[in-house]
Design a protein around this motif. Sequence first.
Motif, PDB file in Angstrom:
ATOM      1  N   SER A   1      -9.721   0.880   7.477  1.00 36.49           N
ATOM      2  CA  SER A   1      -9.158  -0.436   7.214  1.00 36.49           C
ATOM      3  C   SER A   1      -8.074  -0.271   6.168  1.00 36.49           C
ATOM      4  CB  SER A   1     -10.219  -1.426   6.716  1.00 36.49           C
ATOM      5  OG  SER A   1     -11.133  -1.763   7.744  1.00 36.49           O
ATOM      6  N   VAL A   2      -6.934  -0.895   6.425  1.00 36.15           N
ATOM      7  CA  VAL A   2      -5.801  -0.829   5.500  1.00 36.15           C
ATOM      8  C   VAL A   2      -5.534  -2.237   4.984  1.00 36.15           C
ATOM      9  CG1 VAL A   2      -3.368  -0.249   5.220  1.00 36.15           C
ATOM     10  CG2 VAL A   2      -4.819   1.132   6.742  1.00 36.15           C
ATOM     11  N   TYR A   3      -5.636  -2.404   3.671  1.00 35.14           N
ATOM     12  CA  TYR A   3      -5.387  -3.691   3.039  1.00 35.14           C
ATOM     13  C   TYR A   3      -4.187  -3.536   2.106  1.00 35.14           C
ATOM     14  CZ  TYR A   3     -10.114  -4.560   4.729  1.00 35.14           C
ATOM     15  OH  TYR A   3     -11.229  -4.688   5.532  1.00 35.14           O
ATOM     16  N   PRO A   4      -2.985  -3.769   2.615  1.00 36.91           N
ATOM     17  CA  PRO A   4      -1.780  -3.541   1.806  1.00 36.91           C
ATOM     18  C   PRO A   4      -1.520  -4.605   0.754  1.00 36.91           C
ATOM     19  CG  PRO A   4      -1.181  -4.390   3.963  1.00 36.91           C
ATOM     20  CD  PRO A   4      -2.662  -4.163   3.995  1.00 36.91           C
TER      21      PRO A   4
ATOM     22  N   LYS B   1      -0.377  10.285  -3.322  1.00 39.16           N
ATOM     23  CA  LYS B   1       0.606  11.245  -3.818  1.00 39.16           C
ATOM     24  C   LYS B   1       1.991  10.749  -3.445  1.00 39.16           C
ATOM     25  CE  LYS B   1      -2.416  15.301  -3.487  1.00 39.16           C
ATOM     26  NZ  LYS B   1      -2.594  16.643  -2.890  1.00 39.16           N
ATOM     27  N   ALA B   2       2.903  10.901  -4.400  1.00 35.09           N
ATOM     28  CA  ALA B   2       4.286  10.450  -4.169  1.00 35.09           C
ATOM     29  C   ALA B   2       4.934  11.319  -3.104  1.00 35.09           C
ATOM     30  CB  ALA B   2       5.074  10.513  -5.473  1.00 35.09           C
TER      31      ALA B   2
ATOM     32  N   ASP C   1      -0.573   7.727   1.132  1.00 36.85           N
ATOM     33  CA  ASP C   1       0.618   8.263   0.485  1.00 36.85           C
ATOM     34  C   ASP C   1       1.874   7.470   0.836  1.00 36.85           C
ATOM     35  OD1 ASP C   1      -1.023  10.162  -0.614  1.00 36.85           O
ATOM     36  OD2 ASP C   1      -0.417  11.775   0.750  1.00 36.85           O
ATOM     37  N   SER C   2       1.995   7.055   2.091  1.00 37.54           N
ATOM     38  CA  SER C   2       3.207   6.331   2.498  1.00 37.54           C
ATOM     39  C   SER C   2       3.245   4.920   1.919  1.00 37.54           C
ATOM     40  CB  SER C   2       3.305   6.273   4.023  1.00 37.54           C
ATOM     41  OG  SER C   2       2.231   5.538   4.579  1.00 37.54           O
ATOM     42  N   LEU C   3       2.072   4.300   1.759  1.00 34.92           N
ATOM     43  CA  LEU C   3       2.014   2.939   1.223  1.00 34.92           C
ATOM     44  C   LEU C   3       1.767   2.901  -0.283  1.00 34.92           C
ATOM     45  CD1 LEU C   3      -0.184   1.301   4.017  1.00 34.92           C
ATOM     46  CD2 LEU C   3       2.290   1.079   3.710  1.00 34.92           C
ATOM     47  N   GLY C   4       1.440   4.049  -0.858  1.00 36.23           N
ATOM     48  CA  GLY C   4       1.161   4.094  -2.289  1.00 36.23           C
ATOM     49  C   GLY C   4      -0.122   3.382  -2.655  1.00 36.23           C
ATOM     50  N   LEU C   5      -1.146   3.490  -1.793  1.00 40.23           N
ATOM     51  CA  LEU C   5      -2.401   2.769  -1.999  1.00 40.23           C
ATOM     52  C   LEU C   5      -3.549   3.709  -2.353  1.00 40.23           C
ATOM     53  CD1 LEU C   5      -2.327   0.261   1.003  1.00 40.23           C
ATOM     54  CD2 LEU C   5      -1.821  -0.221  -1.398  1.00 40.23           C
TER      55      LEU C   5
ATOM     56  N   GLY D   1     -13.160  -4.610  -4.759  1.00 36.72           N
ATOM     57  CA  GLY D   1     -12.925  -6.040  -4.883  1.00 36.72           C
ATOM     58  C   GLY D   1     -11.833  -6.534  -3.950  1.00 36.72           C
ATOM     59  N   THR D   2     -10.887  -7.257  -4.521  1.00 38.44           N
ATOM     60  CA  THR D   2      -9.819  -7.857  -3.712  1.00 38.44           C
ATOM     61  C   THR D   2      -8.537  -7.023  -3.707  1.00 38.44           C
ATOM     62  OG1 THR D   2      -8.981  -9.135  -5.589  1.00 38.44           O
ATOM     63  CG2 THR D   2     -10.713 -10.159  -4.245  1.00 38.44           C
ATOM     64  N   ARG D   3      -8.509  -5.927  -4.428  1.00 41.12           N
ATOM     65  CA  ARG D   3      -7.240  -5.216  -4.591  1.00 41.12           C
ATOM     66  C   ARG D   3      -6.862  -4.409  -3.350  1.00 41.12           C
ATOM     67  NH1 ARG D   3      -8.173  -0.089  -8.626  1.00 41.12           N
ATOM     68  NH2 ARG D   3     -10.344   0.388  -8.123  1.00 41.12           N
ATOM     69  N   PRO D   4      -5.581  -4.139  -3.177  1.00 40.31           N
ATOM     70  CA  PRO D   4      -5.112  -3.366  -2.022  1.00 40.31           C
ATOM     71  C   PRO D   4      -5.684  -1.944  -2.028  1.00 40.31           C
ATOM     72  CG  PRO D   4      -3.290  -4.520  -3.075  1.00 40.31           C
ATOM     73  CD  PRO D   4      -4.455  -4.625  -4.014  1.00 40.31           C
ATOM     74  N   HIS D   5      -6.044  -1.439  -0.846  1.00 35.78           N
ATOM     75  CA  HIS D   5      -6.534  -0.066  -0.730  1.00 35.78           C
ATOM     76  C   HIS D   5      -6.657   0.316   0.742  1.00 35.78           C
ATOM     77  CE1 HIS D   5     -10.249  -2.442  -0.419  1.00 35.78           C
ATOM     78  NE2 HIS D   5     -10.784  -1.414   0.226  1.00 35.78           N
ATOM     79  N   VAL D   6      -6.911   1.585   0.976  1.00 35.47           N
ATOM     80  CA  VAL D   6      -7.186   2.115   2.313  1.00 35.47           C
ATOM     81  C   VAL D   6      -8.614   2.637   2.291  1.00 35.47           C
ATOM     82  CG1 VAL D   6      -6.584   3.850   4.043  1.00 35.47           C
ATOM     83  CG2 VAL D   6      -4.774   2.747   2.704  1.00 35.47           C
ATOM     84  N   ILE D   7      -9.474   2.107   3.149  1.00 35.56           N
ATOM     85  CA  ILE D   7     -10.876   2.497   3.129  1.00 35.56           C
ATOM     86  C   ILE D   7     -11.277   3.184   4.432  1.00 35.56           C
ATOM     87  CG2 ILE D   7     -11.549   0.166   3.861  1.00 35.56           C
ATOM     88  CD1 ILE D   7     -14.220   0.614   2.421  1.00 35.56           C
TER      89      ILE D   7
END
Length: 216
Positions: free
Chosen positions: A79-82, A210-211, A158-162, A124-130
């Motif tokens: 799941s991706v939450y941007p 990673k940047a 890495d591409s989304l900075g999450l 919580g509610t913050r953006p992340h990739v799970i």
Amino acid sequence: MPLEVQHLTEADLLQWTIIHYEAFRGTTVGMCWARRPSDESFAERAKARSKALSDPNSHAFKCVDTDLNNKIIAVSQWSVYPKERTWEEVEEGLKPRPMFPEDRADVRKAFLTGIYNSRRENMGTRPHVILESLTTHPDHHRRGAGGMLLQWGIDQQDSLGLLGYLEGSSAGAPLYKKFGYEHFREIIFDTREYGGAEVDVHLAMTRQPKARPSKD
């Protein structure tokens, strides 16, 4: 022998459900089942997994062996939450699937309580990739399928900075660490309270993005 990662399709849902059962039935998590599901229950479970294909935040993949007529040997769901979510949206994503006759409802509830509480408290509610799920059929362990399926989520982080997040078994931890995940919390499930013989320890793990190298 050649393995390939492909998008999971509606036609794959039943096989994913069977692989999930085979992967976990011999572990402490297998206590969530009182017995092997019937064909009818497997079919209904497969239908319940269709959300993995319809939810716009969800991304499901299969690893197939092209030498075995594209047999599915492993499956992952991400799941991706941007963007920041509301708590209502978070709780909607933590609703368990329907119970089936073969389920041990008390065991399943106890196990998922620890998993879901960790997600509430840490992400919580913050953006992340799970990583919601990564399962490999026991007959195909140590062939590299897990790593191939992990790479998609790593690239997204890495591409989304999450931030990346997952709950992994102790047995799976070395693979996740290889990809940059770090353990920060133990999720304890004492199976002895339900007739088991041991304490299950799942690890909550995160990975910092990673940047990407500059194109300049």
